[in-house]
Design a protein around this motif. Sequence first.
Motif, PDB file in Angstrom:
ATOM      1  N   HIS A 244       0.910  -1.186   0.530  1.00 14.03           N
ATOM      2  CA  HIS A 244       0.014   0.216   0.539  1.00 14.03           C
ATOM      3  C   HIS A 244       0.968   0.849   0.364  1.00 14.03           C
ATOM      4  O   HIS A 244       0.912   2.160  -0.787  1.00 14.03           O
ATOM      5  CB  HIS A 244      -0.709  -0.670   1.418  1.00 14.03           C
ATOM      6  N   LYS A 245       1.925   1.328   1.110  1.00 14.56           N
ATOM      7  CA  LYS A 245       3.267   2.498   0.673  1.00 14.56           C
ATOM      8  C   LYS A 245       3.778   2.440  -1.036  1.00 14.56           C
ATOM      9  O   LYS A 245       3.570   4.279  -1.422  1.00 14.56           O
ATOM     10  CB  LYS A 245       4.167   2.281   1.802  1.00 14.56           C
TER      11      LYS A 245
ATOM     12  N   ASN B  36       0.494   4.354  -3.464  1.00  9.34           N
ATOM     13  CA  ASN B  36       0.701   5.602  -2.657  1.00  9.34           C
ATOM     14  C   ASN B  36       2.120   6.023  -3.495  1.00  9.34           C
ATOM     15  O   ASN B  36       2.253   7.403  -3.959  1.00  9.34           O
ATOM     16  CB  ASN B  36       0.747   5.397  -1.146  1.00  9.34           C
ATOM     17  N   ARG B  37       2.481   5.749  -3.193  1.00  8.08           N
ATOM     18  CA  ARG B  37       4.129   6.023  -3.559  1.00  8.08           C
ATOM     19  C   ARG B  37       4.795   6.128  -4.980  1.00  8.08           C
ATOM     20  O   ARG B  37       4.766   7.985  -5.901  1.00  8.08           O
ATOM     21  CB  ARG B  37       5.403   5.761  -3.336  1.00  8.08           C
TER      22      ARG B  37
ATOM     23  N   ARG C 282       1.570   6.782  -7.226  1.00  9.95           N
ATOM     24  CA  ARG C 282       0.666   8.207  -7.305  1.00  9.95           C
ATOM     25  C   ARG C 282       1.300   9.209  -6.937  1.00  9.95           C
ATOM     26  O   ARG C 282       0.842  10.649  -8.229  1.00  9.95           O
ATOM     27  CB  ARG C 282      -0.739   7.373  -6.149  1.00  9.95           C
ATOM     28  N   TYR C 283       1.672   9.057  -5.874  1.00  4.78           N
ATOM     29  CA  TYR C 283       2.333  10.597  -5.398  1.00  4.78           C
ATOM     30  C   TYR C 283       3.664  11.128  -6.516  1.00  4.78           C
ATOM     31  O   TYR C 283       2.881  12.324  -7.138  1.00  4.78           O
ATOM     32  CB  TYR C 283       3.339  10.814  -4.016  1.00  4.78           C
TER      33      TYR C 283
ATOM     34  N   HIS D 220      -7.754   1.045  -1.357  1.00  2.97           N
ATOM     35  CA  HIS D 220      -6.669   1.752  -1.495  1.00  2.97           C
ATOM     36  C   HIS D 220      -7.404   1.935  -3.191  1.00  2.97           C
ATOM     37  O   HIS D 220      -6.324   2.603  -3.355  1.00  2.97           O
ATOM     38  CB  HIS D 220      -6.005   0.689  -0.720  1.00  2.97           C
TER      39      HIS D 220
ATOM     40  N   ARG E 195      -7.169   4.014  -9.509  1.00  2.00           N
ATOM     41  CA  ARG E 195      -6.331   3.255  -9.878  1.00  2.00           C
ATOM     42  C   ARG E 195      -7.460   2.169 -10.056  1.00  2.00           C
ATOM     43  O   ARG E 195      -8.288   2.572  -8.758  1.00  2.00           O
ATOM     44  CB  ARG E 195      -5.683   2.703  -9.553  1.00  2.00           C
TER      45      ARG E 195
ATOM     46  N   HIS F 277      -3.035   1.321 -12.389  1.00  2.04           N
ATOM     47  CA  HIS F 277      -2.878   2.629 -12.529  1.00  2.04           C
ATOM     48  C   HIS F 277      -3.086   3.500 -13.515  1.00  2.04           C
ATOM     49  O   HIS F 277      -2.575   3.348 -14.440  1.00  2.04           O
ATOM     50  CB  HIS F 277      -1.461   3.232 -11.687  1.00  2.04           C
TER      51      HIS F 277
END
Length: 292
Positions: free
Chosen positions: A74-75, A78-79, A81-82, A272, A239, A234
Amino acid sequence: MSNIITLHKELKSKTYKHSPYEAFNISDPKPRNIHKAKVKDRLLHHAIYRRLYSFLDKTFISDSYSCRLNKGIHKAINRFRYLTNKISKNNTKTIWILQCDIKKFFDSVGHKILTSILQEYIEDTDILWLFNCVIDSFHKYPGKGLPLGNLTSQLLVNVYMNKFDQFVKHKLKAKYYIRYADDFVIISQYKEWLQSILPEISIFLLNKLKLQLHPNKISIRTLSSGIDFLGWVHFPDHRVLRTTTKRRMFKRIKEMNRKEEIIQSYLGLISHGNAIKLQRKIERLSDEGTVR
């Protein structure tokens, strides 16, 4: 207690020998061959991990996410996406993603190479002897392979791949790079640059780590075309769950007779991403008590 005392004596006298593994297969979703160690050996694996994880973890790059505290899938997504939002200037510029996967990763880890990497960080001969006991306890091919199922394997593959991580960050100067186990992406505005570094990546992996990229899992694509990374597809502004994952999820719910804990675990998973319709369908299965 008597078994623990015996293990302590064997370690102290260096007469310890790792026991054979119990092998079995699972589908996760593809078939995997798991090797389970005896309780005595697992006790040692946990001791090694508990005492050495924090020391070795400090040597890893921040964007390595597999089997690390406060990291995980999950991290990682998210990274991803960032970084894609950052590089694309909030989806106003086209960006390209180089995505690769290593062929037969765990089976291909070289014992001598791994030992030599450990020697760069660890001087204590007793600790190195312990690692060698664990590393040499399993062979998929002569001098190669780590067992899926060992806690130490999760730590050791990160030690092994850290060599590659450092190469990507410091030699290739790849600023936007994420790795989870043997799956990694490099993000850039420039397709030509990604194409130019691909041969260097392949050569380094083969020459330094004796690893090969999976020929069918190499791609350079735009984010708008959809990037299948770590179970999610994604896109620039959302996503969605991979289609095969959705099918497997509903099959699992059916097999488990719609157990509430299974349903709740899948609701947690899809939270998520962008999956409102999927969430409503799963909730309906729970409410109606039927699988559609």
